[in-house]
Scaffold this active site. Structure first.
Site, PDB file in Angstrom:
ATOM      1  N   GLU A   1      -1.879   0.937  -5.326  1.00 58.19           N
ATOM      2  CA  GLU A   1      -0.618   0.701  -4.625  1.00 58.19           C
ATOM      3  C   GLU A   1      -0.300  -0.791  -4.521  1.00 58.19           C
ATOM      4  O   GLU A   1       0.850  -1.200  -4.709  1.00 58.19           O
ATOM      5  CB  GLU A   1      -0.659   1.338  -3.230  1.00 58.19           C
ATOM      6  CG  GLU A   1      -0.446   2.832  -3.242  1.00 58.19           C
ATOM      7  CD  GLU A   1       1.002   3.233  -3.462  1.00 58.19           C
ATOM      8  OE1 GLU A   1       1.910   2.409  -3.253  1.00 58.19           O
ATOM      9  OE2 GLU A   1       1.231   4.387  -3.844  1.00 58.19           O
TER      10      GLU A   1
ATOM     11  N   ASP B   1      14.918  13.721   5.237  1.00 57.28           N
ATOM     12  CA  ASP B   1      15.455  14.847   5.995  1.00 57.28           C
ATOM     13  C   ASP B   1      14.441  15.980   6.031  1.00 57.28           C
ATOM     14  O   ASP B   1      14.279  16.711   5.068  1.00 57.28           O
ATOM     15  CB  ASP B   1      16.768  15.289   5.352  1.00 57.28           C
ATOM     16  CG  ASP B   1      17.486  16.327   6.193  1.00 57.28           C
ATOM     17  OD1 ASP B   1      18.284  17.078   5.625  1.00 57.28           O
ATOM     18  OD2 ASP B   1      17.243  16.389   7.416  1.00 57.28           O
TER      19      ASP B   1
ATOM     20  N   GLU C   1      10.727  -5.962  -3.154  1.00 57.09           N
ATOM     21  CA  GLU C   1      10.308  -7.348  -3.312  1.00 57.09           C
ATOM     22  C   GLU C   1       8.927  -7.516  -2.705  1.00 57.09           C
ATOM     23  O   GLU C   1       8.589  -6.854  -1.724  1.00 57.09           O
ATOM     24  CB  GLU C   1      11.310  -8.240  -2.570  1.00 57.09           C
ATOM     25  CG  GLU C   1      11.022  -9.704  -2.603  1.00 57.09           C
ATOM     26  CD  GLU C   1      12.027 -10.510  -1.786  1.00 57.09           C
ATOM     27  OE1 GLU C   1      11.755 -11.699  -1.593  1.00 57.09           O
ATOM     28  OE2 GLU C   1      13.050  -9.959  -1.338  1.00 57.09           O
TER      29      GLU C   1
ATOM     30  N   GLU D   1       3.071  -2.492  -6.163  1.00 51.12           N
ATOM     31  CA  GLU D   1       4.083  -3.124  -5.311  1.00 51.12           C
ATOM     32  C   GLU D   1       4.152  -4.638  -5.445  1.00 51.12           C
ATOM     33  O   GLU D   1       5.186  -5.227  -5.130  1.00 51.12           O
ATOM     34  CB  GLU D   1       3.850  -2.750  -3.846  1.00 51.12           C
ATOM     35  CG  GLU D   1       4.102  -1.272  -3.597  1.00 51.12           C
ATOM     36  CD  GLU D   1       3.954  -0.873  -2.149  1.00 51.12           C
ATOM     37  OE1 GLU D   1       3.572  -1.715  -1.308  1.00 51.12           O
ATOM     38  OE2 GLU D   1       4.239   0.305  -1.852  1.00 51.12           O
TER      39      GLU D   1
ATOM     40  N   SER E   1       8.551  12.195  14.890  1.00 53.93           N
ATOM     41  CA  SER E   1       9.287  13.439  15.118  1.00 53.93           C
ATOM     42  C   SER E   1      10.212  13.725  13.936  1.00 53.93           C
ATOM     43  O   SER E   1      10.549  12.817  13.172  1.00 53.93           O
ATOM     44  CB  SER E   1      10.116  13.332  16.401  1.00 53.93           C
ATOM     45  OG  SER E   1      11.199  12.448  16.192  1.00 53.93           O
ATOM     46  N   PRO E   2      10.649  14.971  13.781  1.00 53.93           N
ATOM     47  CA  PRO E   2      11.555  15.292  12.674  1.00 53.93           C
ATOM     48  C   PRO E   2      12.811  14.418  12.690  1.00 53.93           C
ATOM     49  O   PRO E   2      13.290  13.994  11.637  1.00 53.93           O
ATOM     50  CB  PRO E   2      11.903  16.760  12.910  1.00 53.93           C
ATOM     51  CG  PRO E   2      10.741  17.312  13.660  1.00 53.93           C
ATOM     52  CD  PRO E   2      10.263  16.178  14.542  1.00 53.93           C
TER      53      PRO E   2
ATOM     54  N   GLY F   1       0.839  -1.193   0.000  1.00 60.36           N
ATOM     55  CA  GLY F   1       0.000   0.000   0.000  1.00 60.36           C
ATOM     56  C   GLY F   1       0.866   1.232   0.000  1.00 60.36           C
ATOM     57  O   GLY F   1       2.081   1.156  -0.144  1.00 60.36           O
TER      58      GLY F   1
END
Length: 152
Positions: free
Chosen positions: A62, A92, A123, A66, A85-86, A46
């Site tokens: 999706e 990045d 895969e 895949e 969180s960042p 997905g």
């Protein structure tokens, strides 16, 4: 009314994604090997829903991209939200991330198993449910299986 009226700007990025839990009659689950983590991890097939498509159409597209399979969606198993969180993001960024993940049950109705080319997975494979606890996997696999079990 200007284009921005009514829109709220957030302090975080968000992404709507749709995934499928596909278990065959041999108790094997269809998983895809995600390649954007520090180490490859197994995940549910997905991904991100495009702006112009429904959540259901995004899930079907999706899975096809895949795994090579055409699927028919079954029950909506649930919606799961993840907050990252960042510092924990795989790309990045300097902003927090919220992923809204819609999880469906699905069955294969056509196509042929193949690996994704030039995508976020390398895969696709049928894996016995009994082997899932020993796999290097994202927590979404466990979330999907818990939602499936809860649905009965």
């Amino acid at each position: 009314m200007t284009q921005d009226q009514g829109l709220h700007h957030t302090e975080y990025d968000s992404r709507l994604a749709a995934y499928a839990v596909i278990v065959d009659d041999r108790d094997q689950i269809l998983l895809a090997l995600w390649n954007e983590a520090a180490e490859p991890l197994w995940t549910l097939p997905g991904g991100g829903v495009e702006l112009s498509e429904s959540v259901e159409d995004g899930a079907v597209r999706e899975v096809s991209e895949e795994t090579g399979y055409d699927v028919r969606l079954g029950r909506l198993l649930g919606v799961d939200t993840i907050v990252v969180s960042p510092e924990e993001r795989t790309v990045d960024r300097d902003r927090w991330f919220r992923g809204i993940r819609v999880v469906f049950e699905a069955e294969v109705i056509g196509g042929r198993l193949r690996d994704e080319v030039d995508g976020t997975t390398d895969e696709a494979r049928w894996i016995p449910l009994s082997q899932v606890p020993d796999l290097a996997r994202v927590e979404l696999v466990d979330v999907g299986l818990r939602l499936r079990a809860a649905a009965g």
